[in-house]
Enzyme design. Structure first.
Site, PDB file in Angstrom:
ATOM      1  N   LYS A   1       0.802  -1.196   0.000  1.00  0.00           N
ATOM      2  CA  LYS A   1       0.000   0.000   0.000  1.00  0.00           C
ATOM      3  C   LYS A   1       0.839   1.251   0.000  1.00  0.00           C
ATOM      4  O   LYS A   1       2.040   1.211   0.146  1.00  0.00           O
ATOM      5  CB  LYS A   1      -0.890   0.046   1.220  1.00  0.00           C
ATOM      6  CG  LYS A   1      -0.107   0.106   2.489  1.00  0.00           C
ATOM      7  CD  LYS A   1      -0.984   0.562   3.583  1.00  0.00           C
ATOM      8  CE  LYS A   1      -0.420   1.694   4.349  1.00  0.00           C
ATOM      9  NZ  LYS A   1       0.959   1.858   4.403  1.00  0.00           N
TER      10      LYS A   1
ATOM     11  N   GLN B   1       6.365  -2.265  -8.489  1.00  0.00           N
ATOM     12  CA  GLN B   1       5.082  -2.224  -9.180  1.00  0.00           C
ATOM     13  C   GLN B   1       4.107  -3.103  -8.397  1.00  0.00           C
ATOM     14  O   GLN B   1       4.339  -4.283  -8.188  1.00  0.00           O
ATOM     15  CB  GLN B   1       5.230  -2.753 -10.607  1.00  0.00           C
ATOM     16  CG  GLN B   1       3.930  -3.047 -11.336  1.00  0.00           C
ATOM     17  CD  GLN B   1       3.071  -1.820 -11.536  1.00  0.00           C
ATOM     18  OE1 GLN B   1       1.903  -1.802 -11.148  1.00  0.00           O
ATOM     19  NE2 GLN B   1       3.651  -0.786 -12.147  1.00  0.00           N
ATOM     20  N   TYR B   2       2.993  -2.502  -7.945  1.00  0.00           N
ATOM     21  CA  TYR B   2       2.036  -3.264  -7.159  1.00  0.00           C
ATOM     22  C   TYR B   2       1.362  -4.353  -7.991  1.00  0.00           C
ATOM     23  O   TYR B   2       1.365  -5.518  -7.634  1.00  0.00           O
ATOM     24  CB  TYR B   2       0.951  -2.346  -6.578  1.00  0.00           C
ATOM     25  CG  TYR B   2       1.402  -1.469  -5.442  1.00  0.00           C
ATOM     26  CD1 TYR B   2       2.696  -1.534  -4.940  1.00  0.00           C
ATOM     27  CD2 TYR B   2       0.519  -0.565  -4.875  1.00  0.00           C
ATOM     28  CE1 TYR B   2       3.091  -0.724  -3.900  1.00  0.00           C
ATOM     29  CE2 TYR B   2       0.912   0.254  -3.827  1.00  0.00           C
ATOM     30  CZ  TYR B   2       2.192   0.178  -3.348  1.00  0.00           C
ATOM     31  OH  TYR B   2       2.587   0.988  -2.308  1.00  0.00           O
ATOM     32  N   ASN B   3       0.755  -3.942  -9.084  1.00  0.00           N
ATOM     33  CA  ASN B   3       0.010  -4.900  -9.912  1.00  0.00           C
ATOM     34  C   ASN B   3      -0.303  -4.246 -11.253  1.00  0.00           C
ATOM     35  O   ASN B   3      -1.039  -3.265 -11.317  1.00  0.00           O
ATOM     36  CB  ASN B   3      -1.290  -5.314  -9.212  1.00  0.00           C
ATOM     37  CG  ASN B   3      -1.991  -6.458  -9.924  1.00  0.00           C
ATOM     38  OD1 ASN B   3      -1.918  -6.570 -11.141  1.00  0.00           O
ATOM     39  ND2 ASN B   3      -2.668  -7.303  -9.171  1.00  0.00           N
TER      40      ASN B   3
END
Length: 523
Positions: A30, A280-282
């Protein structure tokens, strides 16, 4: 018999708790401590970070040689490189003894009463209980967790009103409704009968806080771990410029002869000392999903998505046949189609639309003799009446959805431009250490605009939530306009399309080179 069907585009896909921790097999980090001004939080946050770092050091998890450590960054808290770091270099390793997962809950004082709960609910109650305890062994970690983020689940009613007409609003309200149901259930089954286990009454706000922490910070499906919070690792922030996900993190053995596990995080890019460690989260999440999980959106067009939800009506006289055909081709009574800005329509959308709208003289295609070939027929126009119907219904639904917003796309563009300018100002200000501000500082000039010396006070006025709302409204409208334009173009081509009957006559050799029908005369 004519077929009538309607299409509503306003509601989003329903929130399902079954996808809560399984939709993404990778880490869900987050954007921590969404602080828009460092002025008041800075001293307290700095002290909490120092205590947290000392706690990690006492656990032999970090040392002076650890490549990265927590620090105050523009996003709030993040991981900052202590020296130059090479691409793919390990920046931290966290042993299993510091993970928070259902096993930790099971071994705690509330383990027995939580044994039958959903994993996320049990971990949520554990977090709440530990947060209430002043002497909790997890206190240094809990003190660096945010009280809220810019996730839409924490927005006020006034802020949510800015999302009027959006699918994000429907999704957010669905999540909040789900949370309330889960809380009432756990209150009846756990909190009231076992209130002695909690030092203070647990409220829906407490439950929502824990949900938000888990939604944004936990990860799943990584070497047998279904739900894990990893202190320190969850401070890493997101960068839209990083397009690498694989190989950035892993769970591995602590050594050749050790059965312990450690979490390992690598930097996907080379860094200089003082720069943030970012990941990179997603890559596959839409902006709406980013807004719900993390509380931010991106400007990239491939994040802009609108979901069309279609349904075969149970009142359709051919419901059974249509459902059988849909299920045979990997769909169902209800089907969701994600439309991405600038991308072609999903390949199964038009066949499904034609199936739902199939009626009148076209229903012969539902007969069993066509069962193995009908989907191929539906991939091409069936009849003018069928094609005209789906175009009209989709366009009417787009117009209805667009009328549900309380602003025009031009107004959103104007607001979004102002929001982007504020973000540019904030980015410029974030380059200046807090200690460098003074009441006598000269005007800040950004993008040709002049701002007064008290700009540091205006930092409080920057509202990222309004920016999210404006961005989501604008992007949804763009996708709706794109859908409408596609079917408007198709309407204009109805006279030029080739339908099933013409294709069949061609197959039988009954159509001449000029398209005329050939009649065979008996001799």
């Amino acid at each position: 018999m004519a077929t009538h069907f309607t299409l509503s585009l306003s509601p989003s896909k329903p929130f399902k708790n079954s996808t809560f921790f399984t939709k993404n097999p990778f880490l869900h980090f987050k954007k921590p401590l969404s602080i828009t001004s460092f002025q008041s939080p800075q001293p307290a946050a700095a002290a909490a970070v120092q205590t947290f770092w000392q706690w990690l050091s006492d656990q032999d998890v970090v040392s002076a040689k650890t490549p990265a450590k927590p620090g105050l960054v523009p996003q709030g808290l993040g991981l900052v490189a202590q020296r130059d770091i090479s691409r793919n270099e390990v920046v931290l390793e966290i042993p299993k003894k510091l993970w928070i997962n259902p096993d930790v809950v099971a071994a705690s004082e509330i383990g027995n009463v939580c044994s039958g709960l959903k994993p996320w609910v049990s971990v949520a109650l554990f977090l709440i209980r530990e947060k209430f305890k002043e002497d909790s062994t997890w206190r240094p970690y809990l003190d660096v967790l945010p009280e809220s983020t810019n996730s839409t689940i924490f927005w006020s009613e006034e802020e949510l009103a800015e999302l009027q007409g959006t699918q994000l609003l429907s999704t957010t309200l669905g999540v909040k409704s789900y949370l309330q149901r889960e809380f009432l259930k756990v209150e009846e089954e756990i909190l009231v009968p076992h209130k002695q286990l909690f030092t203070s009454p647990v409220t829906l706000d407490d439950f929502s806080w824990a949900f938000g922490i888990l939604r944004s910070r936990s990860f799943s499906r990584l070497r047998g771990q279904n739900l894990v919070l990893i202190p320190l690792a969850d401070l890493v922030n997101h960068s839209p410029d990083i397009t690498i996900e694989d190989g950035v993190y892993e769970i591995k053995g602590a050594g050749l002869f050790s059965r312990d596990l450690i979490f390992s995080l690598r930097s996907p890019i080379s860094l200089k000392a003082g720069e943030q460690v970012l990941i990179q989260y997603n890559l596959n999440m839409s902006n709406a999903e980013l807004a719900v999980d993390y509380g931010f959106i991106e400007a990239k067009s491939d994040r802009n998505m609108y979901t069309l939800t279609l349904q075969i009506s149970e009142s359709d006289p051919f419901f059974g046949d249509k459902l059988d055909i849909a299920e045979t081709n990997g769909l169902g009574e209800i089907a969701d189609f994600d439309i991405v800005l600038g991308n072609p329509l999903p390949p199964t959308l038009l066949p499904y639309l034609r199936l739902v709208a199939l009626g009148g003289t076209d229903v012969f295609l539902l007969e069993s003799i066509f069962r193995n070939t009908i989907w191929g027929h539906l991939e091409l126009p069936v009849s003018r009446a069928n094609e005209e119907l789906i175009c009209r219904v989709v366009r009417d639904a787009c117009k209805s959805a667009l009328s549900g917003y309380h602003t025009t796309i031009e107004e959103d563009f104007s607001s979004n431009k102002a929001s982007l300018m504020k973000n540019l100002i904030k980015k410029e200000l974030d380059q200046v250490p807090f200690s460098d501000y003074s009441e006598q500082s000269t005007s800040l000039v950004t993008q040709g605009l002049s701002f007064p010396p008290d700009e540091k006070l205006k930092r409080k006025e920057l509202n990222p939530r309004l920016g999210i709302a404006v961005g989501i409204r604008a992007e949804e409208k763009k996708v709706l306009q794109q859908i409408d334009e596609i079917f408007k173009q198709r309407q204009s081509e109805l006279d030029e399309l080739e339908y099933y009957q013409e294709r069949r006559l061609k197959d039988l050799g009954l159509v001449g080179e000029q398209g005329e029908i050939i009649f065979w005369e008996s001799k």
